[in-house]
Write a protein that holds these residues in place. Structure first.
Motif, PDB file in Angstrom:
ATOM      1  N   ASP A 394       0.953  -1.477   0.106  1.00  0.00           N
ATOM      2  CA  ASP A 394      -0.200   0.054  -0.138  1.00  0.00           C
ATOM      3  C   ASP A 394       0.901   1.219   0.016  1.00  0.00           C
ATOM      4  O   ASP A 394       2.237   1.226  -0.053  1.00  0.00           O
ATOM      5  N   ALA A 395       0.274   2.308  -0.057  1.00  0.00           N
ATOM      6  CA  ALA A 395       0.992   3.619  -0.174  1.00  0.00           C
ATOM      7  C   ALA A 395       1.747   3.837   1.199  1.00  0.00           C
ATOM      8  O   ALA A 395       3.020   4.333   0.871  1.00  0.00           O
ATOM      9  N   ARG A 396       1.470   3.593   2.270  1.00  0.00           N
ATOM     10  CA  ARG A 396       2.124   3.889   3.418  1.00  0.00           C
ATOM     11  C   ARG A 396       3.399   2.917   3.288  1.00  0.00           C
ATOM     12  O   ARG A 396       4.344   3.468   3.782  1.00  0.00           O
ATOM     13  N   THR A 397       3.336   1.679   2.851  1.00  0.00           N
ATOM     14  CA  THR A 397       4.286   0.714   2.992  1.00  0.00           C
ATOM     15  C   THR A 397       5.540   1.445   1.979  1.00  0.00           C
ATOM     16  O   THR A 397       6.729   1.243   2.365  1.00  0.00           O
ATOM     17  N   ARG A 398       4.888   1.862   0.857  1.00  0.00           N
ATOM     18  CA  ARG A 398       6.051   2.224  -0.166  1.00  0.00           C
ATOM     19  C   ARG A 398       6.592   3.602   0.509  1.00  0.00           C
ATOM     20  O   ARG A 398       7.788   3.824   0.181  1.00  0.00           O
ATOM     21  N   LEU A 399       5.992   4.571   1.132  1.00  0.00           N
ATOM     22  CA  LEU A 399       6.545   5.784   1.623  1.00  0.00           C
ATOM     23  C   LEU A 399       7.621   5.272   2.671  1.00  0.00           C
ATOM     24  O   LEU A 399       8.556   5.991   2.802  1.00  0.00           O
ATOM     25  N   VAL A 400       7.214   4.401   3.657  1.00  0.00           N
ATOM     26  CA  VAL A 400       8.216   4.010   4.577  1.00  0.00           C
ATOM     27  C   VAL A 400       9.527   3.248   4.265  1.00  0.00           C
ATOM     28  O   VAL A 400      10.570   3.785   4.371  1.00  0.00           O
ATOM     29  N   ASN A 401       9.257   2.667   2.736  1.00  0.00           N
ATOM     30  CA  ASN A 401      10.533   1.888   2.354  1.00  0.00           C
ATOM     31  C   ASN A 401      11.264   3.040   1.737  1.00  0.00           C
ATOM     32  O   ASN A 401      12.591   2.999   1.644  1.00  0.00           O
ATOM     33  N   ARG A 402      10.744   4.006   1.138  1.00  0.00           N
ATOM     34  CA  ARG A 402      11.383   5.074   0.449  1.00  0.00           C
ATOM     35  C   ARG A 402      12.378   6.070   1.511  1.00  0.00           C
ATOM     36  O   ARG A 402      13.405   6.113   1.339  1.00  0.00           O
ATOM     37  N   TYR A 403      11.626   5.958   2.553  1.00  0.00           N
ATOM     38  CA  TYR A 403      12.180   6.842   3.758  1.00  0.00           C
ATOM     39  C   TYR A 403      13.316   5.930   4.428  1.00  0.00           C
ATOM     40  O   TYR A 403      14.570   6.738   4.621  1.00  0.00           O
ATOM     41  N   ARG A 406      16.504   6.021   2.143  1.00  0.00           N
ATOM     42  CA  ARG A 406      17.256   7.273   2.390  1.00  0.00           C
ATOM     43  C   ARG A 406      17.917   7.300   3.963  1.00  0.00           C
ATOM     44  O   ARG A 406      19.108   7.913   4.275  1.00  0.00           O
ATOM     45  N   LEU A 444      16.037  13.347   5.707  1.00  0.00           N
ATOM     46  CA  LEU A 444      15.198  14.057   4.432  1.00  0.00           C
ATOM     47  C   LEU A 444      15.980  15.405   3.921  1.00  0.00           C
ATOM     48  O   LEU A 444      15.659  15.833   2.643  1.00  0.00           O
TER      49      LEU A 444
END
Length: 452
Positions: A394-403, A406, A444
């Motif tokens: 889901d979108a939350r998982t993708r966002l966490v993985n991108r974070y 980094r 970030l």
């Protein structure tokens, strides 16, 4: 005054640590284990090779094992002076970040001493030490070489009253008990036993990884590690395989290669070496190439899926029974969480018993839920980020993985971020600590490098 009898099913690390805690609350504690168990520890692996012998019930004992900082804290609390004794006996010791080289997603995290001790050992040796300490306690009895047939309950099936056992050299019998603890690991039959008593079995959560550990012992010159006691190269999205070099007692090292979804290292020397050369970073391969092997061939251990039984969601549960360790939740072993989580669960069980009155198992399961949530989130989240793993997308998982992507890049140069990540992976802080403003600004505010 301690009274009553507790029976612990399973004599591995979860069972041993639980038994140690139970000695503070029961007059008698009996450990039941399929394998025959030695209770001596000489402190010299060269003098007593039994201390490195792998039990049949712990096939993963041939492979790399880690004890996180949270787990070592438990060992020290239950057995004061344990870390010093083990180090004096030749177990390599150092700082959990300063002397453990950790690599994630192709980045080597910056190493700085943080004042937390780390030990690098073989699983059989650590287990031998803990077993000797537990077996020496007053009131502890051991029933090795004994199969576990099930649990007994009262006529109303409201309370577990004992365990049915079958010694290999005698007749089946029942051990009456005021408390029975299932610490039998991934092979636990507790869900079936509950169903047989008329209780709803726990819901099961699984994440299929098809992991394989392939390991071989080497004579490694410690100088090759530049002061480190262990090297861990985790998988990356580009290369979902990893490896570890762990110095051990007795002057040897274990090198473990691991891969998921069928990408498993070969057992032969040439294949093992070729597989290591394709890890995200060269540290493990470099040591293999510079060190003579001590085993004729590598050995393999397969782990199909991380599995969690949601005992914390059950509304009804029999009195006099509880489940701990891998029998409750089994984590992908490449994150090194199992022994540490089992140790913290054992402490929480002691706290629940210390409140007085009868153990409220549902309350205990709810109390340890956050203890399991955190490593479960770390393990399943990390696995789900690897290609091919059928985890949440889901979108939350993708966002966490991108974070996290980094964050790994930042931690390669920023000791503050590296320290924060180390505390989370060592189960000292929750994953949310990585999102605190001071850490997030560093992550970030930095442009991610094009290459590692």
């Amino acid at each position: 005054m301690r009274q009553g009898h507790a029976v612990v099913l399973g004599g591995s690390m979860a069972g041993l640590l639980t038994a140690r805690v139970l000695t503070g609350h029961f007059a008698r504690v009996t450990i039941v284990e399929r394998d025959e168990l030695e209770g001596t520890w000489a402190g010299d692996p060269a003098a007593d090779p039994r201390e490195r012998a792998v039990r049949r019930g712990v096939p993963q004992g041939r492979h790399a094992h880690g004890l996180l900082a949270a787990g070592l804290n438990v060992i020290e609390e239950l057995f004061p002076g344990a870390a010093g004794e083990l180090a004096a006996a030749g177990v390599p010791a150092g700082d959990v970040l300063g002397n453990v080289r950790f690599c994630a997603n192709g980045f080597r995290l910056k190493q700085v001493p943080i004042g937390l001790r780390a030990l690098s050992f073989s699983r059989p040796y650590l287990e031998s030490y803990v077993r000797s300490r537990v077996f020496a306690l007053p009131g502890v009895a051991v029933r090795g070489g004994t199969d576990i047939a099930g649990i007994e309950a009262d006529p109303a099936r409201a309370r577990v009253t004992g365990a049915r056992i079958h010694p290999r050299t005698g007749a089946p019998q029942t051990l009456a008990a005021d408390l029975v603890v299932d610490a039998t690991g991934r092979a636990s039959r507790a869900p079936r036993w509950l169903g047989e008593l008329g209780y709803e079995p726990p819901a099961e959560e699984r994440l299929h990884v098809d992991l394989a550990y392939v390991s071989r012992h080497y004579a490694v010159d410690p100088a090759l590690l530049d002061g480190d006691i262990a090297i861990i190269v985790g998988p990356s999205a580009a290369a979902p395989r990893g490896g570890a070099v762990m110095l051990q007692e007795g002057g040897r090292a274990v090198i473990t290669l691991f891969g998921i979804l069928g990408d498993h290292a070969p057992l032969d020397d040439a294949g093992f070496r070729a597989y290591a050369k394709r890890l995200p970073l060269p540290y493990v391969s470099d040591i293999i190439e510079a060190s003579p092997p001590l085993d004729d061939e590598a050995v393999r251990f397969r782990y199909p899926a991380s599995t969690r039984y949601r005992y914390d969601r059950l509304r009804r549960f029999p009195k006099g029974f509880v489940v701990v360790g891998d029998a409750m939740c089994s984590f992908n072993p490449m994150y090194g969480q199992g022994m540490s989580v089992a140790g913290v669960e054992a402490l929480r069980l002691g706290e629940a018993l210390g409140r007085g009155g009868e153990l409220d198992a549902p309350r205990f399961f709810r109390a340890v839920r956050p203890i399991v949530d955190i490593p479960w989130q770390i393990a399943t989240g990390g696995d789900a980020a690897l290609p091919g793993v059928q985890g949440p997308r889901d979108a939350r998982t993708r966002l966490v993985n991108r974070y996290l992507d980094r964050l790994y890049a930042t931690a390669a140069h920023d000791e503050v971020v590296s320290l924060a990540f180390s505390r989370v992976t060592n189960l000292l802080d929750p994953p949310a600590a990585l999102l605190r403003p001071g850490i997030a600004r560093r992550v970030l505010g930095r442009r991610r490098p094009a290459t590692a």
